[in-house]
Design an enzyme around this catalytic site. Structure first.
Site, mmCIF file in Angstrom:
data_model
loop_
_atom_site.group_PDB
_atom_site.id
_atom_site.type_symbol
_atom_site.label_atom_id
_atom_site.label_comp_id
_atom_site.label_asym_id
_atom_site.label_seq_id
_atom_site.Cartn_x
_atom_site.Cartn_y
_atom_site.Cartn_z
ATOM 1 N N ALA A 165 -2.949 -1.050 3.970
ATOM 2 C CA ALA A 165 -4.045 -1.120 2.988
ATOM 3 C C ALA A 165 -3.909 -0.033 1.915
ATOM 4 O O ALA A 165 -3.446 1.066 2.225
ATOM 5 C CB ALA A 165 -5.383 -0.952 3.706
ATOM 6 N N PRO A 166 -4.267 -0.346 0.669
ATOM 7 C CA PRO A 166 -4.923 -1.554 0.160
ATOM 8 C C PRO A 166 -3.971 -2.706 -0.180
ATOM 9 O O PRO A 166 -4.378 -3.665 -0.853
ATOM 10 C CB PRO A 166 -5.627 -1.058 -1.104
ATOM 11 N N GLY A 167 -2.720 -2.614 0.243
ATOM 12 C CA GLY A 167 -1.851 -3.773 0.108
ATOM 13 C C GLY A 167 -0.912 -3.741 -1.089
ATOM 14 O O GLY A 167 -0.315 -4.767 -1.437
ATOM 15 N N GLY A 168 -0.777 -2.588 -1.735
ATOM 16 C CA GLY A 168 0.125 -2.491 -2.888
ATOM 17 C C GLY A 168 1.535 -2.944 -2.518
ATOM 18 O O GLY A 168 2.140 -3.774 -3.208
ATOM 19 N N LYS A 169 2.026 -2.427 -1.393
ATOM 20 C CA LYS A 169 3.413 -2.756 -1.026
ATOM 21 C C LYS A 169 3.498 -4.117 -0.357
ATOM 22 O O LYS A 169 4.507 -4.801 -0.469
ATOM 23 C CB LYS A 169 4.004 -1.642 -0.166
ATOM 24 N N ASP A 224 -3.676 -2.604 9.320
ATOM 25 C CA ASP A 224 -4.262 -1.307 8.963
ATOM 26 C C ASP A 224 -5.414 -1.055 9.922
ATOM 27 O O ASP A 224 -6.099 -1.989 10.337
ATOM 28 C CB ASP A 224 -4.773 -1.299 7.517
ATOM 29 N N ASP A 267 -4.669 -0.599 15.371
ATOM 30 C CA ASP A 267 -3.996 0.706 15.354
ATOM 31 C C ASP A 267 -2.486 0.475 15.499
ATOM 32 O O ASP A 267 -2.035 -0.056 16.525
ATOM 33 C CB ASP A 267 -4.540 1.533 16.531
ATOM 34 N N ASP A 282 4.370 3.108 5.864
ATOM 35 C CA ASP A 282 3.872 3.926 4.740
ATOM 36 C C ASP A 282 2.800 4.824 5.357
ATOM 37 O O ASP A 282 1.619 4.500 5.360
ATOM 38 C CB ASP A 282 3.296 2.991 3.670
ATOM 39 N N CYS A 333 3.729 9.777 0.641
ATOM 40 C CA CYS A 333 3.536 10.330 -0.704
ATOM 41 C C CYS A 333 3.261 11.828 -0.576
ATOM 42 O O CYS A 333 2.410 12.378 -1.267
ATOM 43 C CB CYS A 333 2.448 9.588 -1.467
HETATM 44 N N1 SAM Z 1 0.889 0.898 2.079
HETATM 45 C C1 SAM Z 1 -0.331 1.022 1.352
HETATM 46 C C2 SAM Z 1 -0.123 0.487 -0.046
HETATM 47 O O1 SAM Z 1 0.993 0.429 -0.528
HETATM 48 O O2 SAM Z 1 -1.114 0.088 -0.656
HETATM 49 C C3 SAM Z 1 -0.854 2.451 1.346
HETATM 50 C C4 SAM Z 1 -1.047 2.993 2.747
HETATM 51 S S1 SAM Z 1 -1.872 4.525 2.854
HETATM 52 C C5 SAM Z 1 -0.634 5.634 2.397
HETATM 53 C C6 SAM Z 1 -1.952 4.791 4.568
HETATM 54 C C7 SAM Z 1 -2.814 3.773 5.317
HETATM 55 O O3 SAM Z 1 -2.621 4.015 6.717
HETATM 56 C C8 SAM Z 1 -4.295 3.851 5.101
HETATM 57 O O4 SAM Z 1 -4.772 2.624 4.597
HETATM 58 C C9 SAM Z 1 -4.881 4.098 6.510
HETATM 59 O O5 SAM Z 1 -6.087 3.390 6.746
HETATM 60 C C10 SAM Z 1 -3.782 3.575 7.375
HETATM 61 N N2 SAM Z 1 -3.718 4.107 8.760
HETATM 62 C C11 SAM Z 1 -3.944 5.365 9.183
HETATM 63 N N3 SAM Z 1 -3.754 5.454 10.510
HETATM 64 C C12 SAM Z 1 -3.390 4.222 10.939
HETATM 65 C C13 SAM Z 1 -3.075 3.670 12.204
HETATM 66 N N4 SAM Z 1 -3.096 4.422 13.314
HETATM 67 N N5 SAM Z 1 -2.756 2.361 12.281
HETATM 68 C C14 SAM Z 1 -2.752 1.589 11.166
HETATM 69 N N6 SAM Z 1 -3.063 2.063 9.937
HETATM 70 C C15 SAM Z 1 -3.372 3.354 9.826
#
Ligand code: SAM
Length: 434
Positions: free
Chosen positions: A256-260, A278, A304, A323, A376
């Site tokens: 999330a938010p799904g960019g990739k 997510d 998770d 990510d 990032c």
């Molecule tokens: N890949 C996304 C994009 O390109 O839009 C950005 C991802 S952001 C860097 C990291 C994401 O990891 C957040 O949305 C967060 O909710 C999620 N996250 C954190 N811990 C997590 C877990 N244990 N399992 C799944 N998602 C998790």
């Protein structure tokens, strides 16, 4: 009334500074209360700019106040920072900056403080060069970052720390990703030109366009129909590193938010399966909305990533994109509140969380498959050091060095520093299951 953007900026700064709230969730609704787009732009500039320069502005304000304001007047403290930002860092005429800021004091029902705020701002204007000199030796004020952050960068990047700090204080560009399933970049550039929006193609990746000035997404031709998405050039590098092929099964963990997720589908519409997960259900909804706009489809689960036993069907994935949740220290130019909200101990606990996710997801990868780890962050504890620990613990994992012409080659993986090629700071490491 042009005091309104100042008032909103001061309230937002106050909530970040004193309530530890993140700007992302606060900004949209507050800006929406302003009807005039120029006022919205001013409120946004004052909020971001004040937070970006807050460490410097705090040091300057400390010189100007005889004693700190009381806890109940921290709203005035935030307003003074916004006032100083206008006076010392923007080319807003001093009389407007001072009188509009004093007007906000009255709107806050604190008439008693009008003279004090007026005096502090007038003194700041008169003494600006002496004030700057007085804080010269203070690293946090000089670089407008917390001390611990500066020290960590000096340790991790002895040759580049100043460049990284400077890049973190720049205004970020607005970058678009063209949806090549719907339109070619050149043709979209023409559509932008026809709409009077100045833009340039980035040298790479070939989906990226940088706007000369940011605009609201609704001004972008075909945005609602999914012709483009807003995504920094560095984030646009991830999907192509996955070497996607028709028929593959792909997992986008932490999606999330799904960019990739959207980019993966734009590049490889003939995957057998794309599962985007997510842990945050509300953020997962954003993936749904983004894919709907792009007219693309993936399976989505709010789970998770560190607990695959609860959701994995046992079929291995050919590609996994992790990510990882991280300190976001590579994107502070986009999120200046991070500098105020992060604590030094966060980096270690994030590194542990990243290690947990890597270890949990690794068994889901098919032999010969690839896991792409990205963050990032610019802190090596979350990146190269962390990946080295993982490789040491997993004999069936090896690194596939990136054949990229950009970025710094690290002991493991590759780091794009913030500002390089005008992009955000991003780390990439490709792991292969042997
Ligand atoms: N890949 C996304 C994009 O390109 O839009 C950005 C991802 S952001 C860097 C990291 C994401 O990891 C957040 O949305 C967060 O909710 C999620 N996250 C954190 N811990 C997590 C877990 N244990 N399992 C799944 N998602 C998790």
């Amino acid at each position: 009334m042009s005091s309104q953007p100042r008032k909103i900026a001061a309230q937002l700064v106050h909530r970040v500074l004193d309530q530890g709230e993140s700007l992302g969730s606060l900004l949209g609704p507050r800006l929406a209360s302003l009807e005039d787009p120029r006022q919205r732009a001013l409120a946004q500039e004052l909020t971001f700019g004040t937070l970006r320069w807050s460490y410097r502005l705090e040091a300057l304000l400390a010189q100007l106040l005889q004693k700190p304001l009381k806890k109940k007047d921290r709203d005035l403290h935030a307003l003074l920072l916004v006032g100083l930002y206008q006076l010392l860092m923007l080319e807003i005429p001093a009389h407007a900056a001072v009188s509009e800021t004093v007007e906000v004091v009255r709107q806050l029902g604190k008439n008693w403080a009008a003279g004090m705020v007026n005096g502090v701002l007038r003194n700041a204007q008169r003494q600006s060069s002496a004030l700057s000199k007085a804080v010269e030796g203070d690293a946090a004020a000089r670089w407008s970052h917390p001390d611990w952050w500066i020290e960590r960068l000096q340790q991790d990047w002895p040759e580049n720390w100043q460049q990284i700090l400077e890049a973190g204080n720049q205004r970020p560009p607005m970058v678009l990703r063209v949806n090549r399933l719907q339109v070619e970049r050149e043709s979209y550039l023409q559509q932008l030109r026809a709409a009077g929006i100045e833009a340039l193609a980035l040298p790479f990746p070939d989906s990226a366009i940088r706007l000369v000035e940011p605009v609201g997404v609704d001004s972008l031709p075909g945005f609602r129909q999914g012709l483009v998405s807003v995504q920094d050039g560095a984030a646009q590098l991830c999907a192509s590193l996955l070497d996607l092929q028709p028929g593959q099964r792909v997992l986008d963990a932490c999606a999330a938010p799904g960019g990739k997720t959207g980019h993966i589908l734009e590049l490889a519409p003939q995957l057998e399966h794309l599962l985007a997960i997510d842990v945050d259900e509300r953020r997962l909804q954003k993936i749904r909305e983004n894919l709907q706009r792009l007219q693309l489809d993936a399976s989505l689960l709010a789970v998770d990533a560190g607990d695959p036993q609860s959701w994995w069907d046992g079929k291995p994935f050919d590609r996994i994109l992790l990510d990882a949740p991280c300190s976001a220290s590579g994107v502070v130019r986009r999120h200046p509140d991070i500098k105020l909200l992060r604590r030094p101990a966060d980096v270690c606990s994030l590194a542990q969380q990243q290690q947990r996710l890597l270890a949990a997801l690794w068994p889901l990868l098919a032999p010969g498959g690839m896991l792409l780890y990205v963050s990032c962050s610019v802190f090596v504890e979350e990146n190269s050091d962390n990946l080295q620990v993982f490789l040491d613990r997993h004999a069936d994992a090896s690194e596939l060095p990136l054949q990229a012409e950009w970025g710094k080659v690290m002991p493991v993986g590759c780091q794009l520093l913030p500002g390089e090629y005008g992009m955000d700071g991003f780390y990439f490491a490709c792991l292969i299951k042997t």
